[in-house]
Design a protein around this motif. Structure first.
Motif, PDB file in Angstrom:
ATOM      1  N   ALA A  18       0.868  -1.189   0.000  1.00 18.66           N
ATOM      2  CA  ALA A  18       0.000   0.000   0.000  1.00 18.66           C
ATOM      3  C   ALA A  18       0.894   1.224   0.000  1.00 18.66           C
ATOM      4  O   ALA A  18       2.032   1.174   0.486  1.00 18.66           O
ATOM      5  N   PRO A  19       0.433   2.354  -0.540  1.00 19.62           N
ATOM      6  CA  PRO A  19       1.237   3.578  -0.548  1.00 19.62           C
ATOM      7  C   PRO A  19       1.224   4.246   0.830  1.00 19.62           C
ATOM      8  O   PRO A  19       0.365   3.962   1.664  1.00 19.62           O
ATOM      9  N   PRO A  20       2.170   5.148   1.073  1.00 20.75           N
ATOM     10  CA  PRO A  20       2.249   5.818   2.379  1.00 20.75           C
ATOM     11  C   PRO A  20       1.001   6.592   2.755  1.00 20.75           C
ATOM     12  O   PRO A  20       0.710   6.755   3.945  1.00 20.75           O
ATOM     13  N   SER A  37      -0.255 -11.255   7.191  1.00 19.56           N
ATOM     14  CA  SER A  37       0.032 -10.673   8.503  1.00 19.56           C
ATOM     15  C   SER A  37       0.747  -9.333   8.419  1.00 19.56           C
ATOM     16  O   SER A  37       1.124  -8.772   9.447  1.00 19.56           O
ATOM     17  N   SER A  38       0.936  -8.817   7.195  1.00 19.60           N
ATOM     18  CA  SER A  38       1.603  -7.527   7.074  1.00 19.60           C
ATOM     19  C   SER A  38       1.259  -6.872   5.752  1.00 19.60           C
ATOM     20  O   SER A  38       0.854  -7.536   4.790  1.00 19.60           O
ATOM     21  N   VAL A  39       1.423  -5.560   5.728  1.00 22.80           N
ATOM     22  CA  VAL A  39       1.342  -4.777   4.490  1.00 22.80           C
ATOM     23  C   VAL A  39       2.621  -3.968   4.395  1.00 22.80           C
ATOM     24  O   VAL A  39       2.964  -3.223   5.329  1.00 22.80           O
ATOM     25  N   VAL A  40       3.338  -4.140   3.290  1.00 22.74           N
ATOM     26  CA  VAL A  40       4.561  -3.377   3.074  1.00 22.74           C
ATOM     27  C   VAL A  40       4.187  -2.041   2.429  1.00 22.74           C
ATOM     28  O   VAL A  40       3.454  -1.997   1.438  1.00 22.74           O
ATOM     29  N   VAL A  41       4.673  -0.966   3.018  1.00 22.60           N
ATOM     30  CA  VAL A  41       4.376   0.374   2.516  1.00 22.60           C
ATOM     31  C   VAL A  41       5.425   0.742   1.477  1.00 22.60           C
ATOM     32  O   VAL A  41       6.638   0.748   1.771  1.00 22.60           O
ATOM     33  N   THR A  42       4.996   1.014   0.254  1.00 24.61           N
ATOM     34  CA  THR A  42       5.933   1.275  -0.840  1.00 24.61           C
ATOM     35  C   THR A  42       5.631   2.608  -1.508  1.00 24.61           C
ATOM     36  O   THR A  42       4.501   3.092  -1.506  1.00 24.61           O
ATOM     37  N   ARG A  43       6.694   3.164  -2.101  1.00 22.98           N
ATOM     38  CA  ARG A  43       6.563   4.336  -2.964  1.00 22.98           C
ATOM     39  C   ARG A  43       7.355   4.054  -4.226  1.00 22.98           C
ATOM     40  O   ARG A  43       8.558   3.780  -4.162  1.00 22.98           O
ATOM     41  N   GLY A  45       7.404   1.424  -5.998  1.00 22.98           N
ATOM     42  CA  GLY A  45       7.944   0.071  -5.987  1.00 22.98           C
ATOM     43  C   GLY A  45       9.022  -0.176  -4.946  1.00 22.98           C
ATOM     44  O   GLY A  45       9.478  -1.308  -4.784  1.00 22.98           O
ATOM     45  N   THR A  46       9.429   0.871  -4.245  1.00 22.68           N
ATOM     46  CA  THR A  46      10.487   0.741  -3.239  1.00 22.68           C
ATOM     47  C   THR A  46       9.868   0.699  -1.841  1.00 22.68           C
ATOM     48  O   THR A  46       9.062   1.571  -1.503  1.00 22.68           O
ATOM     49  N   PRO A  47      10.205  -0.307  -1.015  1.00 20.40           N
ATOM     50  CA  PRO A  47       9.619  -0.381   0.326  1.00 20.40           C
ATOM     51  C   PRO A  47      10.133   0.729   1.228  1.00 20.40           C
ATOM     52  O   PRO A  47      11.331   1.026   1.250  1.00 20.40           O
ATOM     53  N   ARG A  48       9.221   1.347   1.961  1.00 19.32           N
ATOM     54  CA  ARG A  48       9.571   2.445   2.870  1.00 19.32           C
ATOM     55  C   ARG A  48       9.259   2.126   4.329  1.00 19.32           C
ATOM     56  O   ARG A  48       9.780   2.779   5.234  1.00 19.32           O
ATOM     57  N   GLY A  49       8.395   1.155   4.546  1.00 17.37           N
ATOM     58  CA  GLY A  49       8.020   0.797   5.905  1.00 17.37           C
ATOM     59  C   GLY A  49       7.111  -0.415   5.874  1.00 17.37           C
ATOM     60  O   GLY A  49       6.859  -0.997   4.813  1.00 17.37           O
ATOM     61  N   ILE A  50       6.613  -0.791   7.046  1.00 17.84           N
ATOM     62  CA  ILE A  50       5.758  -1.960   7.124  1.00 17.84           C
ATOM     63  C   ILE A  50       4.763  -1.784   8.273  1.00 17.84           C
ATOM     64  O   ILE A  50       5.065  -1.137   9.282  1.00 17.84           O
TER      65      ILE A  50
END
Length: 309
Positions: A18-20, A37-43, A45-50
């Motif tokens: 999902a986006p930030p 169990s998680s959603v990786v936060v990307t911008r 295509g690059t992961p920024r958080g989780i």
């Protein structure tokens, strides 16, 4: 051996992202609908958080109006990532040292593309004891001289027991047993068990494998754990063992098995964390055992045996 298995072989490639500026409500909905169990936060295509299930259980559930909370404000960052070639042994170490359960896998540099995610769920298929491993429980206990009813000992074998006392087993007690694993040991094990895999016996053959040399049978290395457990206070009876073979063990090394009592399960049963290390201190095997510790027969039995021998 686990140090030859890369993250790319077992990671989940269908990563939920999902986006930030997505909301916490959106992340919760994704986890429910996608059964993750998680959603990786990307911008881009690059992961920024989780954001993980744990975040909702521990903190986000206490916040009002999650539909107005953006992931950029609640995601875990900086993000711990690995590359696809990271071995699962190193991945386990990342999880333990960082006290996390999710590792996004990034292709290339730190700002590379997200290609997968590795979690404790996937890793416990290969390293099952990861789910409940505790590590050291505290300060080392005093060294004790315990009664070991072994039939014989060798000059090049070493045993140490540290515990509350010399007669009973307690949580936090540690037993260590070490001996060289020689070429003769490997050949004898092959003969007794029938495991004559040329990887262990034929130098030219082994040189063409991924290991580049002959190595000790994994189960032979595991046998040193049994040797350490046999020297616990009391009569130790194996009930179960889980083991993960993390790295190859060279023939000729002095090998050390370490057994730490981590749980008292009741009725004389204990859970033991088990580790085997090579001569350089590298962990080549780790796992868990459950044992039953009975009282030893009276010492008079030993005296009668010595008289009739």
């Amino acid at each position: 051996m686990h140090d030859t298995i890369p993250a790319s072989e077992i990671m989940v490639t269908d990563v939920v992202t999902a986006p930030p500026d997505a909301t916490a409500t959106r992340a919760a909905t994704l986890m429910r609908d996608e059964e993750v169990s998680s959603v990786v936060v990307t911008r881009d295509g690059t992961p920024r958080g989780i954001v993980t299930e744990g975040d909702f259980l521990e903190s986000l559930c206490e916040r009002d109006h999650l539909e107005a909370v953006e992931l950029a404000d609640v995601m875990s960052t900086p993000l711990v990532t690995i590359d696809p070639d990271t071995s699962i042994v190193d991945a386990v170490e990342h999880l333990r040292t960082k006290d996390i359960e999710h590792l996004p896998v990034v292709d290339g540099a730190e700002d590379g593309d997200l290609v997968g995610v590795l979690t404790t769920t996937e890793l416990t298929y290969y390293v099952p004891h990861l789910a409940h491993r505790t590590g050291g429980l505290g300060a080392e206990k005093p060294r004790r001289q315990v009664r070991t009813d072994t039939q014989y000992e060798r000059d090049d074998w070493e045993f140490e027991y540290r515990g509350d006392d010399e007669t009973t087993v307690a949580v936090g007690d540690v037993a260590r047993f070490s001996k060289p694993l020689t070429d003769e040991d490997v050949e004898a094990f092959a003969e007794v068990t029938g495991d004559t895999n040329r990887l262990h016996l034929d130098e030219a053959y082994a040189a063409e494998t991924r290991f580049g040399r002959r190595i000790v049978h994994g189960v032979l290395a595991n046998g040193l754990i049994s040797a350490a457990l046999a020297r616990l206070p009391g009569l130790t009876i194996y009930l179960s063992q889980e083991s993960s073979f993390l790295a190859p063990l060279p023939i000729g090394d002095r090998v050390t098995a370490v057994c730490e009592v981590v749980d008292a399960l009741g009725d004389g049963k204990y859970r033991i964390e088990t580790t085997v290390r090579d001569g350089d201190g590298t962990t080549v095997l780790e796992g868990d055992a459950v044992v039953l510790v009975d009282d030893l027969p009276p010492e008079s039995v030993l005296e009668r045996g010595a008289t009739t021998a």
